[in-house]
Write an enzyme that holds these catalytic residues in place. Structure first.
Site, PDB file in Angstrom:
ATOM      1  N   HIS A  54      -2.207  -5.430   1.490  1.00 52.12           N
ATOM      2  CA  HIS A  54      -3.664  -6.080   1.636  1.00 52.12           C
ATOM      3  C   HIS A  54      -3.455  -7.384   1.061  1.00 52.12           C
ATOM      4  CE1 HIS A  54      -7.696  -7.305  -0.065  1.00 52.12           C
ATOM      5  NE2 HIS A  54      -6.834  -7.647  -1.088  1.00 52.12           N
ATOM      6  N   TYR A 102     -12.309  -1.859  -3.515  1.00 57.04           N
ATOM      7  CA  TYR A 102     -12.694  -2.024  -2.141  1.00 57.04           C
ATOM      8  C   TYR A 102     -14.197  -1.933  -2.037  1.00 57.04           C
ATOM      9  CZ  TYR A 102      -8.334  -2.530   0.471  1.00 57.04           C
ATOM     10  OH  TYR A 102      -7.094  -2.705   1.024  1.00 57.04           O
ATOM     11  N   LYS A 134       0.892  -1.044  -0.082  1.00 59.36           N
ATOM     12  CA  LYS A 134      -0.174   0.045  -0.150  1.00 59.36           C
ATOM     13  C   LYS A 134       0.727   1.295   0.131  1.00 59.36           C
ATOM     14  CE  LYS A 134      -4.074  -2.015   2.421  1.00 59.36           C
ATOM     15  NZ  LYS A 134      -4.872  -2.044   3.634  1.00 59.36           N
ATOM     16  N   ASN A 183      -1.957   0.279   6.824  1.00 57.05           N
ATOM     17  CA  ASN A 183      -1.268  -0.812   7.333  1.00 57.05           C
ATOM     18  C   ASN A 183      -0.597  -1.616   6.265  1.00 57.05           C
ATOM     19  OD1 ASN A 183      -3.472  -1.840   5.997  1.00 57.05           O
ATOM     20  ND2 ASN A 183      -4.720  -2.727   7.716  1.00 57.05           N
ATOM     21  N   GLU A 238     -10.058 -10.674  -7.475  1.00 55.51           N
ATOM     22  CA  GLU A 238      -9.051  -9.503  -7.178  1.00 55.51           C
ATOM     23  C   GLU A 238      -7.901  -9.593  -8.006  1.00 55.51           C
ATOM     24  OE1 GLU A 238     -10.099  -8.728  -2.659  1.00 55.51           O
ATOM     25  OE2 GLU A 238      -7.976  -9.375  -3.001  1.00 55.51           O
TER      26      GLU A 238
HETATM   27  P1  DAT Z   1      -7.830  -6.521   5.988  1.00 57.62           P
HETATM   28  O1  DAT Z   1      -7.063  -5.506   5.278  1.00 57.62           O
HETATM   29  O2  DAT Z   1      -7.072  -7.246   7.011  1.00 57.62           O
HETATM   30  O3  DAT Z   1      -8.279  -7.716   5.284  1.00 57.62           O
HETATM   31  P2  DAT Z   1     -10.540  -5.453   6.171  1.00 57.62           P
HETATM   32  O4  DAT Z   1     -10.758  -6.053   4.893  1.00 57.62           O
HETATM   33  O5  DAT Z   1     -11.403  -5.575   7.145  1.00 57.62           O
HETATM   34  O6  DAT Z   1      -9.007  -5.927   6.511  1.00 57.62           O
HETATM   35  O7  DAT Z   1     -10.477  -3.897   5.814  1.00 57.62           O
HETATM   36  C1  DAT Z   1      -9.912  -3.479   4.569  1.00 57.62           C
HETATM   37  C2  DAT Z   1      -9.054  -2.248   4.759  1.00 57.62           C
HETATM   38  O8  DAT Z   1     -10.012  -1.247   5.200  1.00 57.62           O
HETATM   39  C3  DAT Z   1      -7.866  -2.283   5.899  1.00 57.62           C
HETATM   40  O9  DAT Z   1      -6.825  -2.887   5.530  1.00 57.62           O
HETATM   41  C4  DAT Z   1      -7.781  -1.013   6.454  1.00 57.62           C
HETATM   42  C5  DAT Z   1      -9.201  -0.499   6.235  1.00 57.62           C
HETATM   43  N1  DAT Z   1      -9.822  -0.340   7.666  1.00 57.62           N
HETATM   44  C6  DAT Z   1     -10.415  -1.518   8.223  1.00 57.62           C
HETATM   45  N2  DAT Z   1     -11.012  -0.996   9.439  1.00 57.62           N
HETATM   46  C7  DAT Z   1     -10.769   0.053   9.547  1.00 57.62           C
HETATM   47  C8  DAT Z   1     -10.943   1.035  10.516  1.00 57.62           C
HETATM   48  N3  DAT Z   1     -11.697   0.676  11.721  1.00 57.62           N
HETATM   49  N4  DAT Z   1     -10.299   2.409  10.360  1.00 57.62           N
HETATM   50  C9  DAT Z   1     -10.208   2.690   9.309  1.00 57.62           C
HETATM   51  N5  DAT Z   1      -9.474   1.969   8.434  1.00 57.62           N
HETATM   52  C10 DAT Z   1      -9.959   0.671   8.500  1.00 57.62           C
HETATM   53 MG    MG Z   2      -9.851  -7.574   3.649  1.00 62.02          MG
END
Ligand code: DAT
Ligand code: MG
Length: 140
Positions: free
Chosen positions: A117, A51, A11, A114, A128
């Site tokens: 992905h 997304y 990212k 973070n 994807e």
């Molecule tokens: P992951 O990337 O571990 O699969 P996810 O699919 O739940 O996690 O969420 C996709 C992305 O969205 C994640 O990498 C970062 C963002 N995200 C998730 N929860 C968030 C939050 N509470 N606040 C801000 N960004 C968030």
């Molecule tokens: Mg995810």
């Protein structure tokens, strides 16, 4: 156990800090093979389509803007149980919860920024991968 393919994205927070090589080393040390890889710059709309599953979440707009804020490296990782293995190497979504030694524990800046992905299931991995790569670009 089966050989799988998963979609990974390094990212913007990580490309900005020049971490592509160190993150790729984590994948390779875990036995994941990088069978396709390219550096691209997404628009917020392209990030939004990727997304779309999160479009009702409060952080969706911020997430799309962040993903379009700098180049990303999109890649396909291949290996035994690659989807789960990659999620293990990445660590928990929130770096505060990520296990020591994982990419997110070492590199992530926040839950939103973070560093990586990774697809979460075979069905999402297939969709994807097809979003970014043609079959000809996957060289296993
Ligand atoms: P992951 O990337 O571990 O699969 P996810 O699919 O739940 O996690 O969420 C996709 C992305 O969205 C994640 O990498 C970062 C963002 N995200 C998730 N929860 C968030 C939050 N509470 N606040 C801000 N960004 C968030
Ligand atoms: Mg995810």
């Amino acid at each position: 156990m089966a050989v799988e393919r998963t979609l990974s994205i390094i990212k913007p927070d990580a490309t900005r800090r020049n971490l592509t090589g160190r993150i790729n080393a984590k994948f390779e040390e875990a036995g994941l093979r990088i069978i396709a890889q390219k550096r691209i710059q997404m628009t917020p709309a392209q990030a939004g389509t990727f997304y779309a599953v999160h479009k009702e979440r409060p952080f969706y707009g911020e997430l799309c803007d962040f993903m379009a804020s700098a180049p990303v490296v999109v890649q396909v990782l291949e290996g035994e149980s690659a989807i789960a293995k990659n999620r293990e190497v990445m660590g928990a979504t929130n770096p505060a919860d990520a296990a020591a030694g994982t990419i997110r524990a070492e590199f992530a800046e926040s839950v939103g920024e973070n560093s990586v992905h990774g697809s979460d299931a075979p069905e999402t991995a297939a969709v994807e991968i097809a979003y970014f790569f043609s079959g000809l670009e996957l060289v296993g």
